[in-house]
Design a protein around this motif. Structure first.
Motif, PDB file in Angstrom:
ATOM      1  N   ASN A   1    -102.586 -19.705 -17.353  1.00  0.00           N
ATOM      2  CA  ASN A   1    -101.473 -20.141 -18.303  1.00  0.00           C
ATOM      3  C   ASN A   1    -100.930 -18.831 -18.925  1.00  0.00           C
ATOM      4  O   ASN A   1     -99.811 -18.854 -19.185  1.00  0.00           O
ATOM      5  N   HIS A   2    -101.355 -17.859 -18.831  1.00  0.00           N
ATOM      6  CA  HIS A   2    -100.540 -16.474 -19.310  1.00  0.00           C
ATOM      7  C   HIS A   2     -99.499 -16.219 -18.531  1.00  0.00           C
ATOM      8  O   HIS A   2     -98.524 -15.874 -18.991  1.00  0.00           O
TER       9      HIS A   2
ATOM     10  N   THR B   1     -96.601 -18.496 -19.245  1.00  0.00           N
ATOM     11  CA  THR B   1     -95.843 -18.167 -20.521  1.00  0.00           C
ATOM     12  C   THR B   1     -94.649 -17.264 -20.231  1.00  0.00           C
ATOM     13  O   THR B   1     -93.625 -17.373 -20.596  1.00  0.00           O
TER      14      THR B   1
ATOM     15  N   HIS C   1     -90.900 -18.406 -20.887  1.00  0.00           N
ATOM     16  CA  HIS C   1     -89.905 -17.569 -21.508  1.00  0.00           C
ATOM     17  C   HIS C   1     -88.482 -17.318 -20.522  1.00  0.00           C
ATOM     18  O   HIS C   1     -87.705 -17.510 -21.379  1.00  0.00           O
TER      19      HIS C   1
ATOM     20  N   GLN D   1     -89.595 -14.957 -28.062  1.00  0.00           N
ATOM     21  CA  GLN D   1     -90.885 -15.163 -28.254  1.00  0.00           C
ATOM     22  C   GLN D   1     -91.262 -14.989 -29.672  1.00  0.00           C
ATOM     23  O   GLN D   1     -91.208 -13.854 -30.263  1.00  0.00           O
TER      24      GLN D   1
ATOM     25  N   SER E   1     -97.654 -16.824 -29.288  1.00  0.00           N
ATOM     26  CA  SER E   1     -98.122 -17.633 -28.464  1.00  0.00           C
ATOM     27  C   SER E   1     -99.772 -17.648 -28.520  1.00  0.00           C
ATOM     28  O   SER E   1    -100.320 -16.799 -29.347  1.00  0.00           O
TER      29      SER E   1
ATOM     30  N   VAL F   1    -102.979 -18.264 -25.656  1.00  0.00           N
ATOM     31  CA  VAL F   1    -103.315 -18.674 -24.225  1.00  0.00           C
ATOM     32  C   VAL F   1    -104.722 -18.721 -24.030  1.00  0.00           C
ATOM     33  O   VAL F   1    -105.612 -17.972 -24.510  1.00  0.00           O
TER      34      VAL F   1
ATOM     35  N   LEU G   1    -101.626 -23.558 -23.007  1.00  0.00           N
ATOM     36  CA  LEU G   1    -100.955 -22.447 -23.441  1.00  0.00           C
ATOM     37  C   LEU G   1    -100.002 -23.021 -24.522  1.00  0.00           C
ATOM     38  O   LEU G   1     -99.474 -24.208 -24.552  1.00  0.00           O
ATOM     39  N   ARG G   2     -99.882 -22.341 -25.651  1.00  0.00           N
ATOM     40  CA  ARG G   2     -98.784 -22.842 -26.705  1.00  0.00           C
ATOM     41  C   ARG G   2     -97.787 -21.381 -26.842  1.00  0.00           C
ATOM     42  O   ARG G   2     -98.284 -20.258 -26.879  1.00  0.00           O
ATOM     43  N   PHE G   3     -96.468 -21.877 -27.050  1.00  0.00           N
ATOM     44  CA  PHE G   3     -95.671 -20.763 -27.049  1.00  0.00           C
ATOM     45  C   PHE G   3     -94.370 -21.148 -28.105  1.00  0.00           C
ATOM     46  O   PHE G   3     -93.956 -22.255 -28.119  1.00  0.00           O
TER      47      PHE G   3
ATOM     48  N   GLU H   1     -96.136 -26.859 -25.927  1.00  0.00           N
ATOM     49  CA  GLU H   1     -97.259 -26.771 -25.392  1.00  0.00           C
ATOM     50  C   GLU H   1     -97.429 -27.159 -23.914  1.00  0.00           C
ATOM     51  O   GLU H   1     -96.723 -27.995 -23.730  1.00  0.00           O
TER      52      GLU H   1
END
Length: 412
Positions: free
Chosen positions: A97-98, A101, A105, A118, A121, A123, A128-130, A234
């Motif tokens: 997940n990291h 991101t 991005h 960004q 975030s 993770v 994941l949420r960004f 997400e």
């Protein structure tokens, strides 16, 4: 490692016994402490019969890692030699997940423009949420294009390389700094792909996959606003993404079975059902309006109050949204006068008052609505002098609301 400190309820202790909850600090650890948006590791700290289940790892005072958890068995003391075991499956999911991101991005900047930066975030192992700086919602085409770019980078199976260098060298290498991070004399640069095949280069202290192909599969599951000029995406990866797609496919199959249609025909069938529902709602609203304004031989009763022609009507089961056009029709029937309708639905009441143009200087629809709303157990009401609406929680007082408006008209 070796236990250097033990804490329980925030206070130092010499030992933790079975059942105790606390924090364990050792001289060295493989556990990742929550930072840079990535959650802390979970796992196990053990020494002989002592087993400490780690449910979170937090960074304190910069470099101190506090292992948060509970003693499952035995006793752990300061000075004990321990073995520290990270939950590998959970760590692996967060690594995927990291790394995703970073690819996300880069794909967003390529698709939407360099103004995208960004803004935050999160993770975790499940998703994941960004958060990004962007003034408007992403379109469906933009979301699909970003997903495709990330999945293309995953298929490329490029090397993920980490290097230590000065912040100045990192910037010269084209690295992007992350929101909220503080950098010292030496920074960690994470690069995915090299040369013309470079996919992403960012400053980051988190854990990552060894190759982009280890991410497996990437899927955006939601996009929305969190603040002015900030959008949140997400997404899920690897097994989480496959599970998400399987669930969506299950829902499609069940929906198709319920409608006795092929999955490919669902959009047309659903559009047809929505249009049919709208048509029926229009017909029902027209029927209610016709019944209220003249469906019977006599039609709605017209009375005279203080020289003003008035229709005061109570209805049952008519939605509040249908009352305004109904009152408009009653005003036309009156020619000159006041039309007021109170409708009860599921115990609540809605009231709409209309005043014809020639009388609005003398009679205020808003004032009449407020009188009715007070009888219905509500407050306020609003609109214009010729058309106003309100409501209250007590539909049993509909007749009292009509009577109160009759008195108010009589007092004008």
């Amino acid at each position: 490692g070796v236990v250097r400190s033990l804490l329980m309820a925030g206070s130092p202790v010499s030992e933790l016994k079975s059942g105790d909850e606390g924090q364990v600090i050792v001289n060295q650890t493989p556990f990742y402490g929550e930072s840079g948006g990535q959650l802390g590791d979970c796992g196990l700290v053990r020494s002989g019969a002592a087993r400490f289940a780690v449910t979170d790892t937090q960074k304190k005072l910069g470099d101190i890692h506090a292992h948060v958890g509970r003693i499952e068995s035995g006793t752990l003391k300061i000075g004990d030699a321990v073995e520290l075991v990270v939950d590998g499956a959970r760590r692996g999911a967060m690594r995927a997940n990291h790394s995703a991101t970073h690819l996300l991005h880069a794909a967003l900047r390529q698709r939407l423009g360099d103004h995208v930066t960004q803004k935050g975030s999160l993770v975790g192992p499940q998703r994941l949420r960004f958060d990004i700086s962007h003034p408007v919602a992403l379109s469906g085409d933009e979301i699909r294009a970003v997903e495709a770019a990330v999945n293309d980078a995953i298929v490329a199976n490029a090397d993920v390389v980490t290097r230590l260098m000065s912040p100045e060298e990192a910037v010269q290498a084209g690295a992007l700094a992350l929101f909220g991070e503080k950098y010292g004399d030496e920074v960690r640069v994470v690069s995915m792909g090299t040369g013309e095949a470079s996919l992403s280069t960012e400053l980051c202290g988190g854990t990552h996959v060894r190759r982009t192909g280890d991410i497996g599969f990437f899927k955006i599951v939601s996009e929305g606003a969190v603040a002015a000029g900030v959008r949140r995406l997400e997404a899920v990866t690897a097994r989480g993404a496959l599970a998400y797609v399987d669930e969506q496919e299950r829902l499609v199959r069940e929906s198709a079975a319920a409608l006795k249609a092929a999955p490919a025909d669902l959009p047309v069938r659903i559009a047809g059902l929505v249009e049919e529902k709208r048509r029926l709602e229009r017909e029902l609203a027209d029927a209610r309006r016709a019944l209220a304004t003249g469906g019977s031989a006599a039609g709605p009763a017209i009375e005279e109050v203080a020289g003003v022609r008035v229709i005061l009507q109570s209805l049952d089961g008519v939605p509040g949204r249908d009352l305004k056009p109904l009152v408009d029709d009653l005003k036309k029937k009156l020619g000159s006068g006041v039309a007021a309708v109170v409708s009860t639905e599921e115990g609540r009441a809605s009231v709409v008052v209309g005043v014809t143009e020639d009388l609005k200087g003398r009679i205020d629809a808003v004032a009449l609505v407020k009188v009715a709303v007070a009888e219905l157990g509500g407050k306020g009401g609003g609109g214009r002098a010729d058309m106003a609406q309100g409501g209250g929680p007590d539909g049993t007082h509909a007749s009292e609301a009509l009577a109160a408006m009759r008195r108010a008209i009589g007092a004008t």
